[in-house]
Scaffold this motif. Structure first.
Motif, mmCIF file in Angstrom:
data_model
loop_
_atom_site.group_PDB
_atom_site.id
_atom_site.type_symbol
_atom_site.label_atom_id
_atom_site.label_comp_id
_atom_site.label_asym_id
_atom_site.label_seq_id
_atom_site.Cartn_x
_atom_site.Cartn_y
_atom_site.Cartn_z
ATOM 1 N N ASP A 100 -3.427 -15.248 -22.841
ATOM 2 C CA ASP A 100 -4.170 -16.380 -23.396
ATOM 3 C C ASP A 100 -5.007 -17.100 -22.338
ATOM 4 O O ASP A 100 -5.969 -17.786 -22.673
ATOM 5 C CB ASP A 100 -3.217 -17.376 -24.050
ATOM 6 C CG ASP A 100 -2.705 -16.890 -25.401
ATOM 7 O OD1 ASP A 100 -3.233 -15.882 -25.913
ATOM 8 O OD2 ASP A 100 -1.769 -17.519 -25.937
ATOM 9 N N THR A 101 -4.656 -16.950 -21.066
ATOM 10 C CA THR A 101 -5.425 -17.618 -20.007
ATOM 11 C C THR A 101 -6.809 -17.001 -19.820
ATOM 12 O O THR A 101 -7.671 -17.612 -19.196
ATOM 13 C CB THR A 101 -4.659 -17.574 -18.670
ATOM 14 O OG1 THR A 101 -4.508 -16.214 -18.244
ATOM 15 C CG2 THR A 101 -3.286 -18.219 -18.803
ATOM 16 N N VAL A 102 -7.009 -15.786 -20.357
ATOM 17 C CA VAL A 102 -8.331 -15.152 -20.292
ATOM 18 C C VAL A 102 -8.758 -14.723 -21.697
ATOM 19 O O VAL A 102 -9.482 -13.751 -21.869
ATOM 20 C CB VAL A 102 -8.329 -13.934 -19.339
ATOM 21 C CG1 VAL A 102 -8.101 -14.365 -17.901
ATOM 22 C CG2 VAL A 102 -7.294 -12.901 -19.770
ATOM 23 N N SER A 103 -8.317 -15.448 -22.713
ATOM 24 C CA SER A 103 -8.508 -15.024 -24.106
ATOM 25 C C SER A 103 -9.971 -14.802 -24.473
ATOM 26 O O SER A 103 -10.282 -13.954 -25.315
ATOM 27 C CB SER A 103 -7.884 -16.046 -25.062
ATOM 28 O OG SER A 103 -8.482 -17.331 -24.895
ATOM 29 N N ARG B 153 -10.335 -11.944 -13.792
ATOM 30 C CA ARG B 153 -10.894 -13.200 -13.265
ATOM 31 C C ARG B 153 -11.868 -12.932 -12.123
ATOM 32 O O ARG B 153 -12.916 -13.586 -12.020
ATOM 33 C CB ARG B 153 -9.761 -14.112 -12.795
ATOM 34 C CG ARG B 153 -8.847 -14.591 -13.919
ATOM 35 C CD ARG B 153 -7.881 -15.661 -13.412
ATOM 36 N NE ARG B 153 -6.906 -15.996 -14.432
ATOM 37 C CZ ARG B 153 -5.687 -15.469 -14.517
ATOM 38 N NH1 ARG B 153 -5.288 -14.580 -13.593
ATOM 39 N NH2 ARG B 153 -4.858 -15.815 -15.469
ATOM 40 N N GLN C 152 0.352 -15.161 -20.833
ATOM 41 C CA GLN C 152 -0.523 -14.833 -19.706
ATOM 42 C C GLN C 152 -1.905 -14.388 -20.187
ATOM 43 O O GLN C 152 -2.932 -14.756 -19.604
ATOM 44 C CB GLN C 152 0.114 -13.739 -18.848
ATOM 45 C CG GLN C 152 1.395 -14.170 -18.148
ATOM 46 C CD GLN C 152 1.848 -13.171 -17.101
ATOM 47 O OE1 GLN C 152 1.057 -12.698 -16.293
ATOM 48 N NE2 GLN C 152 3.137 -12.842 -17.113
#
Length: 365
Positions: free
Chosen positions: A162-165, A125, A160
């Motif tokens: 999937d939040t930055v997939s 992120r 977890q």
């Protein structure tokens, strides 16, 4: 402008130690390796801890030379990735190697699991605020071994991740690391699926991630000697059957084998296209395949069909074995007929001249 990249484009991922193979730039520019392939520079297991700083410096020089060559050259430029050692190193190198972002497509995150995924995701992120990279987490931690906790842990990691997939290019598995944990090693005539303790973990990884992400197959460590190619083909056949796409390789000899195995059969391609082009407004969502040998059903085969077409678009379609066999038979018949005609006293004109230069008996058989 960088080309679009998907998990299917990674294919054969060739590993190279970041502090070795000084000729790698020349090999890329002169196209000495079979194509297509992807390239991973490793700063982790292949580099001693006391040599990491030198390896980072050498890699910076390597990336600089590749980037310079790519500006004015015309050659196959593989997608390039760097395998880091830790989230801290990832943060630092993403900034240090930013001048080479035109050729550096992303980073490989080793031994990715519950104990470090939070730190890696925070780094992703943070980097994403200024740079666009792809990431490939590698599931190879011995912490996955206990079966009573493995599936629950994989489910938590998946949530977890999937939040930055959008930044995850594909999921990778560490067959050798997991084999090492059990003290196992497959010979060239056996596959990773014969090592059941390891195979069970790999299948659980596909079950956890394969519905959304491309999951790549484990490394094959044989590249010469008796049976290595047959063994690689056999393992890749099982990889594909079990939901893996792509392969980690450690020698250029392996690249064409992987690419050939990633090609799809003519039968699968024809059925996949028919399924994806289905008139879903029609009264029936099931029919016979193009060759009349199996059932195609839109509701149960459409995801399979998309995978097949995506592979075909990148790696091509294999000629039907029966077609090749029939062509070989036809060619032999023609050769035999022409050899029977050779020397015939009744043959005149251009055909006689052609037969005089036809190869002697035995060629083409």
């Amino acid at each position: 402008m960088r080309s679009k990249l998907t998990g299917y484009d990674v294919g054969a991922l060739l590993y190279c130690p970041a502090n070795a193979h000084g000729s790698i730039v020349g090999a890329i520019v002169e196209q000495r390796f079979p194509t297509p392939y992807s390239l991973a520079f490793c700063l982790e297991d292949t580099v001693r801890e006391d040599a990491v700083a030198d390896a980072e410096r050498m890699l910076r020089g390597t990336l600089s030379r590749i980037a310079s060559a790519a500006e004015g050259g015309s050659f196959f430029l593989p997608p390039i990735f760097v395998r880091v050692r830790s989230p801290e190193q990832l943060l630092r190198l993403a900034e240090e190697y930013a001048p080479f972002s035109s050729i550096l497509r992303g980073f490989i995150l080793p031994k990715f699991f519950l104990e470090n995924c939070g730190a890696y995701l925070a780094a992703i992120r943070s980097i994403g605020r200024t740079e666009e990279y792809f990431y490939m987490p590698v599931f190879e931690s011995a912490a996955m071994i206990p079966p009573q906790t493995r599936r629950e842990a994989l489910t938590e990691v998946r949530a977890q991740l999937d939040t930055v997939s959008g930044s995850i290019l594909n999921i990778r598995v560490g067959g050798n690391d997991l084999s090492h944990a059990f003290g196992l090693r497959r010979p060239a005539n056996r596959t990773i699926y014969d090592l059941r303790p390891v195979a069970d973990i790999l299948i659980d990884i596909v079950a956890a991630f394969g519905t959304q992400y491309v999951v790549s197959g484990p490394v094959w460590e044989y590249y010469s000697g008796e049976g290595w190619e047959e063994g690689l083909r056999r393992e890749m056949e099982l990889d594909l059957l079990n939901g893996f796409t792509g392969k980690t390789v450690i020698h250029p000899n392996q690249i064409p084998v992987v690419n050939e195995m990633l090609r799809v059969s003519q039968r699968d391609y024809a059925d996949a296209r028919a399924i994806l082009n289905w008139d879903t407004g029609s009264g029936s969502l099931v029919s016979a395949s193009e060759d009349g040998g199996r059932m195609n059903e839109y509701n149960t085969h459409s995801r399979w069909a998309r995978r097949i077409v995506l592979r075909a678009e990148r790696y091509g379609v294999r000629a039907c074995a029966n077609v090749k066999k029939n062509l070989d038979k036809s060619a032999k018949k023609i050769i035999c007929a022409m050899e029977r005609l050779r020397g015939s006293p009744s043959l005149r004109g251009p055909w006689a001249a052609l037969l005089r230069v036809w190869p002697e008996s035995g060629h083409g058989k």
